[in-house]
Scaffold this motif. Structure first.
Motif, PDB file in Angstrom:
ATOM      1  N   GLU A  49       0.861  -1.318  -0.145  1.00 58.13           N
ATOM      2  CA  GLU A  49       0.045   0.028   0.073  1.00 58.13           C
ATOM      3  C   GLU A  49       0.809   1.284   0.041  1.00 58.13           C
ATOM      4  O   GLU A  49       0.421   2.152  -0.467  1.00 58.13           O
ATOM      5  CB  GLU A  49      -0.887  -0.054   1.389  1.00 58.13           C
ATOM      6  CG  GLU A  49      -1.963  -1.190   0.996  1.00 58.13           C
ATOM      7  CD  GLU A  49      -2.725  -1.459   2.340  1.00 58.13           C
ATOM      8  OE1 GLU A  49      -4.060  -1.626   2.363  1.00 58.13           O
ATOM      9  OE2 GLU A  49      -1.979  -1.236   3.558  1.00 58.13           O
ATOM     10  N   VAL A  50       1.946   1.173   0.715  1.00 54.04           N
ATOM     11  CA  VAL A  50       2.886   2.520   0.459  1.00 54.04           C
ATOM     12  C   VAL A  50       3.645   2.607  -0.839  1.00 54.04           C
ATOM     13  O   VAL A  50       3.540   3.706  -1.168  1.00 54.04           O
ATOM     14  CB  VAL A  50       4.064   2.208   1.659  1.00 54.04           C
ATOM     15  CG1 VAL A  50       5.157   3.128   1.444  1.00 54.04           C
ATOM     16  CG2 VAL A  50       3.451   2.427   3.090  1.00 54.04           C
ATOM     17  N   CYS A  51       3.849   1.432  -1.424  1.00 55.35           N
ATOM     18  CA  CYS A  51       4.316   1.564  -2.687  1.00 55.35           C
ATOM     19  C   CYS A  51       3.222   2.020  -3.640  1.00 55.35           C
ATOM     20  O   CYS A  51       3.414   2.948  -4.473  1.00 55.35           O
ATOM     21  CB  CYS A  51       4.584   0.090  -3.168  1.00 55.35           C
ATOM     22  SG  CYS A  51       6.413  -0.273  -2.561  1.00 55.35           S
ATOM     23  N   GLN A  52       2.141   1.835  -3.359  1.00 56.14           N
ATOM     24  CA  GLN A  52       0.829   2.280  -4.394  1.00 56.14           C
ATOM     25  C   GLN A  52       0.721   3.732  -4.080  1.00 56.14           C
ATOM     26  O   GLN A  52       0.450   4.550  -5.001  1.00 56.14           O
ATOM     27  CB  GLN A  52      -0.511   1.809  -3.963  1.00 56.14           C
ATOM     28  CG  GLN A  52      -0.359   0.155  -4.491  1.00 56.14           C
ATOM     29  CD  GLN A  52      -1.755  -0.467  -3.950  1.00 56.14           C
ATOM     30  OE1 GLN A  52      -2.382  -0.092  -3.122  1.00 56.14           O
ATOM     31  NE2 GLN A  52      -2.304  -1.582  -4.722  1.00 56.14           N
ATOM     32  N   LEU A  53       0.925   4.140  -2.589  1.00 57.11           N
ATOM     33  CA  LEU A  53       0.896   5.839  -2.547  1.00 57.11           C
ATOM     34  C   LEU A  53       2.065   6.490  -3.201  1.00 57.11           C
ATOM     35  O   LEU A  53       1.988   7.612  -3.718  1.00 57.11           O
ATOM     36  CB  LEU A  53       1.045   6.038  -0.959  1.00 57.11           C
ATOM     37  CG  LEU A  53      -0.145   5.981  -0.101  1.00 57.11           C
ATOM     38  CD1 LEU A  53       0.250   6.203   1.478  1.00 57.11           C
ATOM     39  CD2 LEU A  53      -1.271   6.935  -0.723  1.00 57.11           C
ATOM     40  N   LEU A  54       3.265   5.797  -3.285  1.00 59.82           N
ATOM     41  CA  LEU A  54       4.355   6.386  -3.911  1.00 59.82           C
ATOM     42  C   LEU A  54       3.961   6.423  -5.303  1.00 59.82           C
ATOM     43  O   LEU A  54       4.366   7.631  -6.025  1.00 59.82           O
ATOM     44  CB  LEU A  54       5.615   5.594  -3.705  1.00 59.82           C
ATOM     45  CG  LEU A  54       6.182   5.694  -2.368  1.00 59.82           C
ATOM     46  CD1 LEU A  54       7.312   4.668  -2.191  1.00 59.82           C
ATOM     47  CD2 LEU A  54       6.816   7.084  -2.043  1.00 59.82           C
ATOM     48  N   ILE A  55       3.254   5.344  -5.995  1.00 57.37           N
ATOM     49  CA  ILE A  55       2.952   5.696  -7.510  1.00 57.37           C
ATOM     50  C   ILE A  55       2.109   6.713  -7.753  1.00 57.37           C
ATOM     51  O   ILE A  55       2.330   7.569  -8.604  1.00 57.37           O
ATOM     52  CB  ILE A  55       2.554   4.171  -7.913  1.00 57.37           C
ATOM     53  CG1 ILE A  55       3.568   3.141  -7.868  1.00 57.37           C
ATOM     54  CG2 ILE A  55       1.824   3.933  -9.372  1.00 57.37           C
ATOM     55  CD1 ILE A  55       3.304   1.685  -8.130  1.00 57.37           C
ATOM     56  N   GLN A  56       1.006   6.916  -6.858  1.00 60.73           N
ATOM     57  CA  GLN A  56      -0.226   7.657  -6.884  1.00 60.73           C
ATOM     58  C   GLN A  56       0.629   9.211  -6.776  1.00 60.73           C
ATOM     59  O   GLN A  56       0.188  10.126  -7.601  1.00 60.73           O
ATOM     60  CB  GLN A  56      -1.087   7.721  -5.861  1.00 60.73           C
ATOM     61  CG  GLN A  56      -1.922   6.502  -6.121  1.00 60.73           C
ATOM     62  CD  GLN A  56      -2.776   6.201  -5.041  1.00 60.73           C
ATOM     63  OE1 GLN A  56      -2.730   6.735  -3.921  1.00 60.73           O
ATOM     64  NE2 GLN A  56      -3.670   4.915  -4.870  1.00 60.73           N
ATOM     65  N   ALA A  57       1.543   9.247  -6.022  1.00 59.55           N
ATOM     66  CA  ALA A  57       2.130  10.779  -5.747  1.00 59.55           C
ATOM     67  C   ALA A  57       2.985  10.957  -6.901  1.00 59.55           C
ATOM     68  O   ALA A  57       3.005  12.260  -7.419  1.00 59.55           O
ATOM     69  CB  ALA A  57       3.296  10.418  -4.487  1.00 59.55           C
TER      70      ALA A  57
END
Length: 85
Positions: A49-57
């Motif tokens: 989920e943290v990696c997904q946030l990084l991609i969204q950012a």
């Protein structure tokens, strides 16, 4: 931009991980800092989920801690599985 002092051991860890993941030492350090920052801001999220946030950012123009903190709901404290505090 500034200089961050780290231990020789951490520098070596960054070098090894960076080589393994085809990143420079600086890129590996920045990756670990981003993941750590988001983990502290969102302790309820797992690594995926943290990696997904990084991609969204990244898709939104980059990681902005002020905007992320302002829009993030406050995390609720976790209750242990046995229900005791």
């Amino acid at each position: 931009m500034g200089i961050v002092k780290i231990s020789d051991l951490m520098h070596e860890n960054l070098r090894v991980a960076g080589n393994a993941l085809s990143r420079s030492i600086n890129a590996q350090a920045e990756h670990w800092m981003r993941v750590g920052m988001l983990t502290e801001m969102h302790p309820d999220l797992d690594y995926r989920e943290v990696c997904q946030l990084l991609i969204q950012a990244e898709l939104s123009g980059g990681l902005d801690i002020a905007a992320t903190a302002a829009s993030a709901p406050l995390a609720r404290p976790r209750v242990p599985a046995n229900g005791k505090h």
